[in-house]
Design a protein around this motif. Structure first.
Motif, mmCIF file in Angstrom:
data_model
loop_
_atom_site.group_PDB
_atom_site.id
_atom_site.type_symbol
_atom_site.label_atom_id
_atom_site.label_comp_id
_atom_site.label_asym_id
_atom_site.label_seq_id
_atom_site.Cartn_x
_atom_site.Cartn_y
_atom_site.Cartn_z
ATOM 1 N N LYS A 30 4.463 -5.289 0.076
ATOM 2 C CA LYS A 30 4.693 -4.088 -0.744
ATOM 3 C C LYS A 30 5.843 -4.314 -1.725
ATOM 4 O O LYS A 30 5.774 -3.905 -2.883
ATOM 5 N N MET A 31 6.885 -4.976 -1.246
ATOM 6 C CA MET A 31 8.029 -5.269 -2.117
ATOM 7 C C MET A 31 7.594 -6.158 -3.289
ATOM 8 O O MET A 31 7.930 -5.886 -4.447
ATOM 9 N N SER A 34 5.574 -4.264 -5.740
ATOM 10 C CA SER A 34 6.361 -3.289 -6.515
ATOM 11 C C SER A 34 7.117 -3.946 -7.667
ATOM 12 O O SER A 34 7.440 -3.283 -8.643
ATOM 13 N N ASP A 163 7.077 2.233 2.259
ATOM 14 C CA ASP A 163 7.582 2.541 0.913
ATOM 15 C C ASP A 163 9.108 2.703 0.927
ATOM 16 O O ASP A 163 9.806 2.210 0.034
ATOM 17 N N VAL A 166 10.992 -0.626 1.097
ATOM 18 C CA VAL A 166 11.166 -1.277 -0.208
ATOM 19 C C VAL A 166 12.434 -0.749 -0.878
ATOM 20 O O VAL A 166 13.220 -1.522 -1.445
#
Length: 193
Positions: A30-31, A34, A163, A166
């Motif tokens: 996810k990081m 992003s 989320d 992150v």
């Protein structure tokens, strides 16, 4: 330039995808998404590089399998000459409810084999973000639970904390551990009903 190493613990391979034990990998995926970077297969792990406001950040998903995670962590700290104070390890934790998390500056491995191996090789003075996976299993079923896959319902509970993780990583890099712990550990309590 300041350098940071962010490590997500997990096991490589298709059969481990979306398992509770791979929550660290999920946070790093996810990081990377992003910030628009992708992982490359390098020594001891999948590595992505990015920078956050002039600070160089290495994202590492060890391919050593969980129990030898320390080899990858030690190698990348040394290779890139990164101060251990700038290391953050993201790990699954049975003792924390699903969707909850706890950021700590050091401590025991809590029985986690990945953290145990890191501790053997570099000591316990490093930050870790413990992502709750809950412990809704019968005695003797811990391995099956940890290596079990998340359900869609689990993911609805977990996604907001991925989320937030992150944001915790960004804050760790930009503001440091203490400020990040003060800001986010208050958020991470699901028992505020």
């Amino acid at each position: 330039m300041d350098k940071y190493l962010i490590v997500g613990l997990g096991n490589p391979g298709y059969e481990y995808e979306n398992t509770r034990h791979n929550t660290g990998f999920m946070v790093l995926d996810k990081m990377a998404e992003s910030v628009g970077v992708s992982f490359e297969d390098k020594r001891y792990g999948y590595v992505a590089e990015t920078s956050i406001k002039g600070r160089k950040v290495f994202l590492l998903k060890p391919t050593t399998y969980m129990n030898l995670s320390g080899n990858a962590v030690r190698y990348w700290l040394q290779k890139e000459n990164i101060d251990q104070k700038r290391l953050l390890v993201v790990v699954d934790d049975l003792s924390i409810p699903l969707g909850d998390y706890r950021l700590k500056g050091n401590g025991s491995n809590g029985g986690h084999n990945g953290l145990g191996n890191i501790q053997q090789l570099i000591g316990q003075q490093y930050a870790r973000l413990r992502m709750g996976i809950g412990n809704d299993f019968q005695r003797g079923q811990q391995v099956d639970w940890v290596l079990g896959k998340y359900t869609d319902e689990d993911m609805r509970t977990l996604q907001p904390s991925i989320d937030e993780a992150v944001e915790i990583i960004r804050s760790f890099v930009l503001a440091g551990l203490d400020i990040t712990m003060n800001q986010f550990n208050k958020l991470g309590k699901k028992s505020k009903k």
